[in-house]
Design an enzyme around this catalytic site. Structure first.
Site, PDB file in Angstrom:
ATOM      1  CE1 TYR A 193      -3.971  -2.141   5.323  1.00  0.00           C
ATOM      2  CE2 TYR A 193      -3.289   0.331   4.306  1.00  0.00           C
ATOM      3  CZ  TYR A 193      -3.587  -1.228   4.313  1.00  0.00           C
ATOM      4  OH  TYR A 193      -4.277  -1.375   2.951  1.00  0.00           O
TER       5      TYR A 193
ATOM      6  CB  SER B  28      -0.783  -0.331   1.289  1.00  0.00           C
ATOM      7  OG  SER B  28      -1.655   1.297   1.487  1.00  0.00           O
TER       8      SER B  28
HETATM    9  P1  NAD Z   1     -11.205  -6.347   0.216  1.00  0.00           P
HETATM   10  O1  NAD Z   1     -12.126  -6.231   1.807  1.00  0.00           O
HETATM   11  O2  NAD Z   1     -12.466  -6.641  -0.891  1.00  0.00           O
HETATM   12  O3  NAD Z   1     -10.422  -8.430  -0.200  1.00  0.00           O
HETATM   13  C1  NAD Z   1      -9.795  -8.873   0.379  1.00  0.00           C
HETATM   14  C2  NAD Z   1      -9.847  -9.923   0.567  1.00  0.00           C
HETATM   15  O4  NAD Z   1      -8.478 -10.613   1.455  1.00  0.00           O
HETATM   16  C3  NAD Z   1     -11.440 -10.485   0.705  1.00  0.00           C
HETATM   17  O5  NAD Z   1     -11.516 -11.215  -0.418  1.00  0.00           O
HETATM   18  C4  NAD Z   1     -11.105 -11.107   2.067  1.00  0.00           C
HETATM   19  O6  NAD Z   1     -12.277 -12.559   2.158  1.00  0.00           O
HETATM   20  C5  NAD Z   1      -9.133 -11.732   1.959  1.00  0.00           C
HETATM   21  N1  NAD Z   1      -9.834 -11.430   3.528  1.00  0.00           N
HETATM   22  C6  NAD Z   1      -9.457 -11.212   4.643  1.00  0.00           C
HETATM   23  N2  NAD Z   1      -9.139 -11.962   5.501  1.00  0.00           N
HETATM   24  C7  NAD Z   1      -8.436 -12.651   4.983  1.00  0.00           C
HETATM   25  C8  NAD Z   1      -8.090 -14.040   5.565  1.00  0.00           C
HETATM   26  N3  NAD Z   1      -7.388 -14.386   7.099  1.00  0.00           N
HETATM   27  N4  NAD Z   1      -7.612 -14.772   4.963  1.00  0.00           N
HETATM   28  C9  NAD Z   1      -8.028 -15.029   3.819  1.00  0.00           C
HETATM   29  N5  NAD Z   1      -8.555 -13.920   3.213  1.00  0.00           N
HETATM   30  C10 NAD Z   1      -8.616 -13.153   3.618  1.00  0.00           C
HETATM   31  O7  NAD Z   1     -10.423  -5.583   0.031  1.00  0.00           O
HETATM   32  P2  NAD Z   1      -9.063  -4.895  -0.979  1.00  0.00           P
HETATM   33  O8  NAD Z   1      -9.344  -3.330  -0.520  1.00  0.00           O
HETATM   34  O9  NAD Z   1      -9.213  -5.983  -2.226  1.00  0.00           O
HETATM   35  O10 NAD Z   1      -7.817  -5.247  -0.512  1.00  0.00           O
HETATM   36  C11 NAD Z   1      -6.370  -6.704  -0.992  1.00  0.00           C
HETATM   37  C12 NAD Z   1      -5.307  -6.058  -0.392  1.00  0.00           C
HETATM   38  O11 NAD Z   1      -5.154  -4.675  -0.986  1.00  0.00           O
HETATM   39  C13 NAD Z   1      -5.395  -5.524   1.566  1.00  0.00           C
HETATM   40  O12 NAD Z   1      -4.040  -6.515   1.308  1.00  0.00           O
HETATM   41  C14 NAD Z   1      -5.232  -3.794   1.032  1.00  0.00           C
HETATM   42  O13 NAD Z   1      -4.527  -3.663   2.650  1.00  0.00           O
HETATM   43  C15 NAD Z   1      -4.927  -3.533  -0.401  1.00  0.00           C
HETATM   44  N6  NAD Z   1      -5.240  -2.101  -0.438  1.00  0.00           N
HETATM   45  C16 NAD Z   1      -6.352  -2.362  -0.615  1.00  0.00           C
HETATM   46  C17 NAD Z   1      -5.947  -0.599  -0.597  1.00  0.00           C
HETATM   47  C18 NAD Z   1      -8.098  -0.167  -1.253  1.00  0.00           C
HETATM   48  O14 NAD Z   1      -7.705   1.666  -1.118  1.00  0.00           O
HETATM   49  N7  NAD Z   1      -8.644  -0.647  -0.986  1.00  0.00           N
HETATM   50  C19 NAD Z   1      -5.247   0.624  -0.693  1.00  0.00           C
HETATM   51  C20 NAD Z   1      -4.434  -0.038  -0.610  1.00  0.00           C
HETATM   52  C21 NAD Z   1      -3.645  -1.465  -0.146  1.00  0.00           C
END
Ligand code: NAD
Length: 260
Positions: free
Chosen positions: A155, A142
């Site tokens: 985080y 991130s």
């Molecule tokens: P999201 O909530 O849509 O997806 C998260 C996924 O992780 C889901 O499929 C969920 O079931 C899975 N998950 C959660 N806990 C788990 C566990 N213990 N075991 C297995 N699976 C698990 O969120 P997202 O935004 O798609 O996030 C994905 C990644 O991107 C994360 O690492 C997040 O930190 C990173 N990220 C997101 C953003 C944003 O703005 N959305 C920005 C930067 C980085």
């Protein structure tokens, strides 16, 4: 481009992970999905990707905060497809609170799911990749792996850890056909962001649309969120031969967030 390759994307039942899984499948890679959710919905996703892109798909359930489950997940993907070429460590959660109010159990969960899982998955997938002398490990960090924001201590700590771990793995694999890199997205419109939009709309008594513009505009000079499809395209590049010497990088896709 990725025909004959196999990929496992953690947390690919929604959001960024699903976008990445679809982008890899569109290039011909067989896909192992992982993540939580309704079993019937996940099966629909799995079948949908298989029929849309004419690739093999599997669902490999695991709570990636648990080392044994994560090892078993990688082994199952290797068994389903014969081997694992691409591992995308993407699963993650968020919790927002000041340090003095941060519940220790939330801290532990964020470190386990966002950071330790990356170690568990990489540790399990590396031996097979090194044996075949080809592999791609991509960790979804991130902008918070490079800079901080208030009220996101766990985080920020976890994502900085992911960037550091990525560099260490890249050095250990530097003379091999395995690369390890991190991607550092700015805001992406997924559940993680939607929850923060809803909280902001509620507390400031504004519309969700106004809350979204406020949150994204505060951090991203572009004023535009990143899309899972754009991240998927960067991931496909990292899996290409052209990216063979991209090693230990933390690649930003953040609308200028970290350029400030
Ligand atoms: P999201 O909530 O849509 O997806 C998260 C996924 O992780 C889901 O499929 C969920 O079931 C899975 N998950 C959660 N806990 C788990 C566990 N213990 N075991 C297995 N699976 C698990 O969120 P997202 O935004 O798609 O996030 C994905 C990644 O991107 C994360 O690492 C997040 O930190 C990173 N990220 C997101 C953003 C944003 O703005 N959305 C920005 C930067 C980085």
């Amino acid at each position: 481009m990725l025909k004959g390759k196999t990929a496992l994307v953690t947390g690919s039942t929604s959001g960024i992970g699903l976008g990445i899984a679809r982008a890899l499948a569109a290039e011909g890679a067989d896909i192992a999905l992982n993540g939580f959710g309704d079993a019937a919905e996940i099966e629909k996703l799995r079948q949908g990707i298989a029929s849309e892109f004419k690739v093999k798909t599997a669902y490999v359930p695991a709570d990636v905060s648990k080392p044994q489950e994560t090892t078993a997940m990688v082994e199952r993907a290797e068994k389903e497809f014969g081997r694992l070429d691409i591992l995308v460590n993407n699963a993650g959660i968020q919790h927002v609170a000041k340090v003095q109010d941060f519940p220790p159990e939330k801290w532990e969960a964020i470190i386990a799911i966002n950071l330790s899982s990356v170690f568990y998955g990489t540790r399990a997938a590396l031996p097979g990749m090194l044996k075949r002398n080809w592999g791609r490990i991509v960790n979804i960090a991130s902008t918070h792996g490079l800079v901080a924001s208030a009220e996101k201590s766990a985080y920020v700590a976890a994502k900085h850890g992911v960037v550091g771990f990525t560099k260490a793995v890249a050095l250990e694999t530097a003379r091999t056909g395995v690369t390890c890199n991190a991607i550092c997205p700015g805001w992406v419109l997924t559940r993680i962001l939607q929850e923060q939009i809803n909280t902001r709309a509620r507390t400031e008594k504004i519309t969700p649309e106004d809350a979204k513009h406020a949150i994204v505009g505060e951090k991203m000079p572009s004023g535009e969120a990143v899309t899972p499809e754009q991240l998927g395209a960067l991931l496909v590049f990292l899996c290409s031969d052209a990216a063979a010497q991209v090693r230990g990088a933390a690649l930003t896709m953040d609308g200028g967030w970290t350029a400030q």
